[in-house]
Design a protein around this motif. Structure first.
Motif, PDB file in Angstrom:
ATOM      1  N   SER A 196      30.827  59.232 -31.013  1.00 16.17           N
ATOM      2  CA  SER A 196      32.271  59.411 -30.904  1.00 16.17           C
ATOM      3  C   SER A 196      32.690  59.118 -29.474  1.00 16.17           C
ATOM      4  O   SER A 196      31.843  58.941 -28.585  1.00 16.17           O
ATOM      5  N   SER A 197      33.985  59.062 -29.265  1.00 14.26           N
ATOM      6  CA  SER A 197      34.533  58.994 -27.917  1.00 14.26           C
ATOM      7  C   SER A 197      35.145  60.350 -27.592  1.00 14.26           C
ATOM      8  O   SER A 197      35.838  60.941 -28.436  1.00 14.26           O
ATOM      9  N   PRO A 209      38.604  57.835 -22.483  1.00 18.57           N
ATOM     10  CA  PRO A 209      37.569  58.565 -23.230  1.00 18.57           C
ATOM     11  C   PRO A 209      36.187  57.961 -23.015  1.00 18.57           C
ATOM     12  O   PRO A 209      36.036  56.747 -22.829  1.00 18.57           O
ATOM     13  N   ASP A 211      32.350  57.238 -24.378  1.00 19.21           N
ATOM     14  CA  ASP A 211      31.555  57.106 -25.602  1.00 19.21           C
ATOM     15  C   ASP A 211      30.330  58.011 -25.519  1.00 19.21           C
ATOM     16  O   ASP A 211      29.631  58.051 -24.507  1.00 19.21           O
ATOM     17  N   LYS A 212      30.056  58.717 -26.636  1.00 18.06           N
ATOM     18  CA  LYS A 212      28.913  59.632 -26.690  1.00 18.06           C
ATOM     19  C   LYS A 212      27.960  59.206 -27.794  1.00 18.06           C
ATOM     20  O   LYS A 212      28.377  58.722 -28.845  1.00 18.06           O
ATOM     21  N   GLU A 231      26.126  59.839 -21.244  1.00 23.10           N
ATOM     22  CA  GLU A 231      26.599  59.395 -22.553  1.00 23.10           C
ATOM     23  C   GLU A 231      26.177  60.325 -23.689  1.00 23.10           C
ATOM     24  O   GLU A 231      26.620  60.147 -24.827  1.00 23.10           O
TER      25      GLU A 231
END
Length: 676
Positions: A196-197, A209, A211-212, A231
């Protein structure tokens, strides 16, 4: 006008609270005085105003008995002075004669002369200004307190195969939290599942945002959560984007980054700058001097044969004119507004002292790795000694560097692993040689990986000329080099390169425009590498080959020439940060060491926050100077004016007006704009 920037619990001895100009808060009115709750102060002030206006109209327009308007003026005394009496009593009881006391004496003096209208007007305007000031300052305080409301109250947790909702304060380290799309993340942790962001602006100030993605090794991440890559790391209070995430909790609610920031910002409210300490000392002597001067005016008719009532009235007017209300609030209001504004941009400032220094920096020293550069170097060169294969050199290097968390070690392990023909070997007994390299055991034989200088300090053969030539060639090209020796055999040299962060040259230019005259880079890398990076980003100087103690020495030398800031990651650079006039930690979100060590923390891993922080500090200092000029200037004008006949009424209007001007000027900092 007296005020407090915090709301500490009442104490039995009413001792002076740090950072509070006068030892009371003006808000917490208990018992019978709390009839209107939080609005009591403003309601009482308005009732006093209504009583003053009604009494004046009846006295000047209506044909009524004089007792009625006098009764209304006395009511104005009651409403306008009741809260002030309580606060003045507390300060006098603690041995301090402060502005509340001066106002009450002036109002009582007016009543003694039968001038109830002017006394009522004084208390009305004083209490009204007091309440409006608290309302205005409340805007800044609410901006800070809003941080505490960022985290959700509950979290969805997976326990024993079931999804249960629990209060955030009941989350335990190791829990798996389920975060739905478009909801706030309830805890610090790392991503186990999902992508997700995440909007991290509330914590780090990042406008875009981030990114993860999940961590590669959850077990290792759980053992060393501070080493988790950005991240995969998340913080309580940030906002998830469109993807669902499973997050492993790494900190309890009371210990997470958001809670630490709220705690440190609250502590920052009580931190005093040198200007604030000066004004406090000034008030400590000035207020008693005013009282003595007024007493002298009261008894002056003994020598001048002036009418006593005239002398007494003039003394009360001087008392109003000389009360340093605006001075008392000039610095705290600006500091609180600036701290709140910095917090909105992901910058934690620990009080007025660091903020004031930040605004007067003459020089800044930067750590290189992770500050000026990305801190994620990559493997660029593998040069083997005669008779040694590349596979053998890399196998030995990876075996050692896999055991280390140093950025250079991770770069070698990450870059070399795909180039190996066989699985990496396993080394043991890793030992760090600070600032030089590491030692381990591989296949029962000692192995050293480190700078060329390391091998002049340890037992064994000196590096052969070819190794020295390899090192010289690579360092001339701007590489950081590591020599590998297994037992007594030199295997070769490995070169890595850490590139400068995007936007650093622009940051340097902005800082120079803001008036920072000297910028120096401090690095443990060799001088040629440090010089190459410094020249690339536009820094004035570079110091290479520095041990941690050497960085402290360099900072001490810079301090002899003026105020100096040190920018680093708050972990490896802790001694240098502590030695600088003001220490500035980058990427402090989630790092207890950085938050504790630094005076100013850039929560996001973005050096572009620094010019904003320095600009805010410089603007804050300018506003404090403006406030001091206004507050002291008004006192300097009003005292002679009242001595020459200016009455209590006009003096009150000018006096209270100057206080509100000072507060309004300070609140401009809440709207401080980033330079674009």
């Amino acid at each position: 006008m007296p005020t407090s920037l915090t709301s500490p619990p009442p104490t039995d001895d009413h001792r002076h609270q740090p950072g509070d100009g006068h030892g009371h808060d003006g808000h917490d009115h208990d018992g019978v005085l709390d009839v209107f709750g939080a609005r009591t102060e403003i309601v009482f002030a308005l009732l006093a105003g209504a009583a003053v206006l009604g009494g004046w109209l009846l006295e000047n327009v209506g044909d009524v008995d004089s007792a009625l308007p006098t009764s209304l003026f006395i009511a104005a005394y009651a409403f306008g002075g009741s809260l002030t009496v309580r606060e003045a009593y507390q300060s006098v009881r603690a041995g301090r004669f402060e502005i509340d006391f001066l106002m009450l004496v002036a109002a009582a003096g007016a009543a003694a002369l039968g001038k109830f209208f002017e006394g009522g007007l004084l208390l009305f305007l004083f209490s009204l200004g007091h309440s409006l000031e608290h309302y205005a300052l409340g805007r800044a305080k609410r901006a800070i307190e809003a941080l505490a409301e960022l985290a959700p109250k509950s979290a969805l947790v997976r326990r024993d195969g079931l999804e249960v909702e629990v209060a955030v304060e009941n989350l335990a380290v190791g829990d798996t939290v389920i975060v739905r799309p478009d909801t706030r993340i309830p805890a610090d942790g790392f991503v186990l599942r999902g992508t997700s962001s995440v909007d991290q602006a509330p914590i780090t100030g990042e406008s875009v945002p981030v990114d993860k993605q999940p961590v590669d090794d959850p077990a290792r991440a759980a053992e060393a959560p501070d080493g988790v890559a950005p991240e995969s790391r998340v913080f309580a209070g940030t906002i998830n984007g469109s993807g669902a995430l499973d997050i492993r909790v790494t900190r309890r609610a009371a210990d997470n980054t958001l809670a630490r920031v709220v705690q440190l910002v609250s502590e920052a409210e009580t931190g005093q700058s040198s200007t604030q300490r000066f004004t406090d000392r000034f008030e400590r002597y000035f207020v008693p001097a005013v009282i003595l001067f007024v007493l002298g005016l009261i008894v002056s008719p003994v020598l001048t044969n002036e009418d006593f009532s005239d002398a007494f009235y003039r003394a009360m007017a001087v008392l109003v004119a000389a009360s340093p209300c605006a001075l008392a609030i000039a610095t705290p209001s600006a500091v609180l507004s600036a701290v709140a504004r910095a917090g909105r941009s992901g910058i934690l400032v620990k009080g007025g002292g660091p903020l004031e220094i930040l605004g007067s920096l003459q020089a800044i020293a930067f750590d290189k790795t992770g500050t000026i550069t990305e801190g994620r170097p990559r493997l660029t060169d593998v040069v083997t000694a005669q008779g040694i294969t590349e596979d053998r050199l890399l196998r030995a290097a990876v075996a050692v560097e896999r055991l280390s968390d140093h950025p250079l070690a991770r770069a070698i392990a990450r870059g070399a692993a795909p180039r190996l023909t066989d699985a990496p070997a396993t080394a043991t007994e890793l030992q760090s040689i600070v600032g030089r390299g590491v030692r381990a055991t591989l296949d029962g034989t000692p192995i050293h990986v480190g700078k060329l200088d390391l091998f002049a300090e340890i037992d064994g053969p000196s590096p052969p000329p070819e190794i020295e030539a390899f090192v010289d060639s690579l360092e001339t090209a701007g590489r950081t080099t590591m020599v590998v020796r297994h037992g007594h055999e030199y295997l070769g040299v490995i070169g890595v390169m850490d590139t400068a962060r995007d936007g650093v040259p622009e940051v340097v230019d902005e800082l120079r425009t803001l008036g920072v005259a000297r910028m120096v880079m401090l690095s443990g890398d060799n001088q040629r590498v440090a010089q190459a990076i410094a020249a690339e980003v536009g820094l004035d100087e570079a110091r290479g080959d520095l041990m941690p103690a050497d960085k402290v020495t360099e900072i001490t030398t810079l301090r002899e020439q003026g105020t100096v800031g040190m920018v680093g990651d708050g972990v490896n650079d802790a001694p240098a940060l502590a030695s600088a006039t003001v220490g500035i930690a980058m990427g402090a979100a989630g790092s207890d060491v950085a938050l504790e060590t630094a005076d100013i923390a850039l929560m996001g891993d973005d050096l572009r926050r620094l010019p904003f922080a320095v600009g805010l500090g410089r603007t804050t200092n300018a506003i404090i100077r403006q406030n001091l000029i206004v507050s002291l200037g008004i006192v300097a004008i009003l005292i002679p004016a009242t001595l020459l006949g200016l009455g209590i009424g006009p003096a009150v209007f000018v006096h209270e007006g100057s206080t509100l001007i000072v507060v309004g000027n300070a609140l401009r900092l809440l709207a401080y704009r980033e330079k674009t």
